[in-house]
Design a protein around this motif. Structure first.
Motif, PDB file in Angstrom:
ATOM      1  N   ARG A  66       0.811  -1.216   0.000  1.00 27.77           N
ATOM      2  CA  ARG A  66       0.000   0.000   0.000  1.00 27.77           C
ATOM      3  C   ARG A  66       0.844   1.266   0.000  1.00 27.77           C
ATOM      4  O   ARG A  66       0.548   2.238  -0.710  1.00 27.77           O
ATOM      5  CB  ARG A  66      -0.917  -0.030   1.223  1.00 27.77           C
ATOM      6  N   PHE A  67       1.930   1.290   0.774  1.00 30.64           N
ATOM      7  CA  PHE A  67       2.702   2.513   0.936  1.00 30.64           C
ATOM      8  C   PHE A  67       3.789   2.690  -0.119  1.00 30.64           C
ATOM      9  O   PHE A  67       4.519   3.678  -0.092  1.00 30.64           O
ATOM     10  CB  PHE A  67       3.305   2.569   2.340  1.00 30.64           C
ATOM     11  N   ASP A  68       3.937   1.749  -1.035  1.00 32.89           N
ATOM     12  CA  ASP A  68       4.857   1.928  -2.153  1.00 32.89           C
ATOM     13  C   ASP A  68       4.200   2.861  -3.165  1.00 32.89           C
ATOM     14  O   ASP A  68       3.148   2.540  -3.724  1.00 32.89           O
ATOM     15  CB  ASP A  68       5.192   0.593  -2.810  1.00 32.89           C
ATOM     16  N   MET A  69       4.823   3.988  -3.424  1.00 39.19           N
ATOM     17  CA  MET A  69       4.190   4.995  -4.261  1.00 39.19           C
ATOM     18  C   MET A  69       4.190   4.595  -5.736  1.00 39.19           C
ATOM     19  O   MET A  69       3.252   4.874  -6.465  1.00 39.19           O
ATOM     20  CB  MET A  69       4.864   6.344  -4.032  1.00 39.19           C
ATOM     21  N   ASP A  70       5.259   3.945  -6.205  1.00 34.77           N
ATOM     22  CA  ASP A  70       5.284   3.338  -7.531  1.00 34.77           C
ATOM     23  C   ASP A  70       5.453   1.841  -7.311  1.00 34.77           C
ATOM     24  O   ASP A  70       6.561   1.347  -7.109  1.00 34.77           O
ATOM     25  CB  ASP A  70       6.441   3.916  -8.353  1.00 34.77           C
ATOM     26  N   LYS A  71       4.352   1.122  -7.333  1.00 35.74           N
ATOM     27  CA  LYS A  71       4.356  -0.271  -6.896  1.00 35.74           C
ATOM     28  C   LYS A  71       5.197  -1.178  -7.791  1.00 35.74           C
ATOM     29  O   LYS A  71       5.905  -2.065  -7.311  1.00 35.74           O
ATOM     30  CB  LYS A  71       2.928  -0.766  -6.753  1.00 35.74           C
ATOM     31  N   ALA A  72       5.142  -0.962  -9.094  1.00 35.12           N
ATOM     32  CA  ALA A  72       5.939  -1.788 -10.000  1.00 35.12           C
ATOM     33  C   ALA A  72       7.432  -1.523  -9.806  1.00 35.12           C
ATOM     34  O   ALA A  72       8.236  -2.462  -9.738  1.00 35.12           O
ATOM     35  CB  ALA A  72       5.529  -1.519 -11.447  1.00 35.12           C
ATOM     36  N   ALA A  73       7.807  -0.260  -9.702  1.00 35.10           N
ATOM     37  CA  ALA A  73       9.223   0.082  -9.497  1.00 35.10           C
ATOM     38  C   ALA A  73       9.715  -0.428  -8.145  1.00 35.10           C
ATOM     39  O   ALA A  73      10.855  -0.904  -8.028  1.00 35.10           O
ATOM     40  CB  ALA A  73       9.414   1.595  -9.592  1.00 35.10           C
ATOM     41  N   ALA A  74       8.869  -0.347  -7.123  1.00 35.97           N
ATOM     42  CA  ALA A  74       9.257  -0.818  -5.792  1.00 35.97           C
ATOM     43  C   ALA A  74       9.520  -2.326  -5.804  1.00 35.97           C
ATOM     44  O   ALA A  74      10.474  -2.813  -5.179  1.00 35.97           O
ATOM     45  CB  ALA A  74       8.182  -0.480  -4.775  1.00 35.97           C
ATOM     46  N   ALA A  75       8.682  -3.074  -6.508  1.00 33.37           N
ATOM     47  CA  ALA A  75       8.868  -4.530  -6.593  1.00 33.37           C
ATOM     48  C   ALA A  75      10.169  -4.873  -7.311  1.00 33.37           C
ATOM     49  O   ALA A  75      10.920  -5.764  -6.887  1.00 33.37           O
ATOM     50  CB  ALA A  75       7.674  -5.166  -7.293  1.00 33.37           C
TER      51      ALA A  75
END
Length: 331
Positions: free
Chosen positions: A274-283
């Motif tokens: 939830r708190f990852d602002m850019d979820k794909a980049a964070a993964a």
């Protein structure tokens, strides 16, 4: 000494059994708010947890700024998964399916020449919920706020910048500050007004911008002090940085919020948070960083890992297994 008879022993045990429900009943009948206040008061009666270890020629000192229990783990981790899938993974790892605890671990590194503090916890805003205990923890380790010569911000979410200011004044008066240029530019931009990032923007204006004149803005590969280097790890926030620490042939990576849960984020790095602002980049960043940490067998310290937040990871088919620090650095 006279031996206690079996009947007397059983009688004493019975008193303990009878007493326990009375305590439970008293807690159960108290208003919820009163119970919460009492628990915070109990927690604050004890010093915050701290952990110190030698790392090469450096000393590392970790402070538990606070912890926050929450329900519905799937609303934070694995938001693109079913609640059942998230709960099953937790249970497989001996954790409750419907609850989790988030803790906060600012870290101080004493290089002998500098006293470098990474992130500042929840600060005054977190004290109503039992957090904001960084300064207490530093005192327990023999450090004062005046001892800190450098404050490094891995990123500018509220639980990392909350302790920068105290009653409108810098909490670490003798420090200079280091932050990622991309991160600072994003959060101070007036374009954040009217967006979901507006509250974060306000927090940065209140806590970070007043210190800008004493701040050095860095990017990937920049040195903070000898032995400490920044590494770009964008995704969780637009300019999220992690830091490589090397001393006397040993290496430790402060991974900040690259992974926010030792099971849900590490064993399933592709799951959305939830708190990852850019979820794909964070993964993608999670996989890149922890592939490096696992392959090179590097120690890491994660801001939200189980206290004292230090360990290793072992690569598995679907992600990584967290291996907590034991006595490796004492030998």
């Amino acid at each position: 000494m006279p031996m206690m008879g079996r009947r007397a022993l059983l009688g004493s045990a019975g008193l303990g059994v009878l007493a326990a429900p009375a305590i439970v009943r008293a807690q159960a009948t108290a208003p919820a708010a009163a119970q919460e206040t009492t628990q915070i008061e109990i927690d604050r009666a004890m010093p915050p947890e701290t952990h110190r270890f030698e790392f090469g020629e450096f000393e590392v000192f970790v402070v538990k700024d606070g912890a926050r229990p929450s329900g519905a783990p799937n609303e934070t981790f694995g938001t693109n998964q079913t609640a059942e899938a998230v709960g099953q993974l937790l249970q497989e790892n001996f954790l409750p399916a419907d609850q989790f605890v988030n803790s906060f671990s600012p870290t101080l590194v004493n290089t002998g020449s500098d006293v470098v503090l990474f992130d500042t916890g929840l600060g005054q805003a977190g004290r109503a919920q039992g957090g904001g205990r960084l300064v207490e923890g530093l005192a327990a380790g023999g450090y004062t706020p005046e001892d800190v010569t450098v404050v490094v911000l891995t990123h500018m979410h509220g639980d990392h910048i909350g302790g920068l200011m105290e009653d409108g004044k810098p909490a670490f008066p003798n420090a200079r500050y280091v932050a990622g240029q991309v991160e600072y530019d994003f959060w101070t931009d007036e374009a954040r007004v009217g967006t979901p990032a507006e509250n974060g923007h306000k927090g940065v204006l209140a806590n970070v911008k007043p210190l800008a004149e004493k701040m050095t803005f860095v990017g990937d590969g920049a040195d903070v002090v000898p032995g400490i280097t920044g590494m770009a790890a964008f995704g969780h926030s637009p300019g999220h940085m992690i830091y490589n620490i090397e001393s006397a042939g040993k290496r430790l990576v402060l991974t900040a919020d690259t992974a926010n849960h030792f099971v849900l984020s590490l064993q399933r790095p592709e799951w959305e948070v939830r708190f990852d602002m850019d979820k794909a980049a964070a993964a993608e960043t999670r996989k890149k960083v922890f592939d490096m940490v696992a392959t090179d067998r590097i120690a890491f310290l994660g801001y939200h890992m189980p206290f004292p937040a230090v360990g290793f990871v072992e690569k598995q088919e679907t992600g990584y297994r967290f291996v907590p620090k034991s006595y490796q650095f004492d030998l």
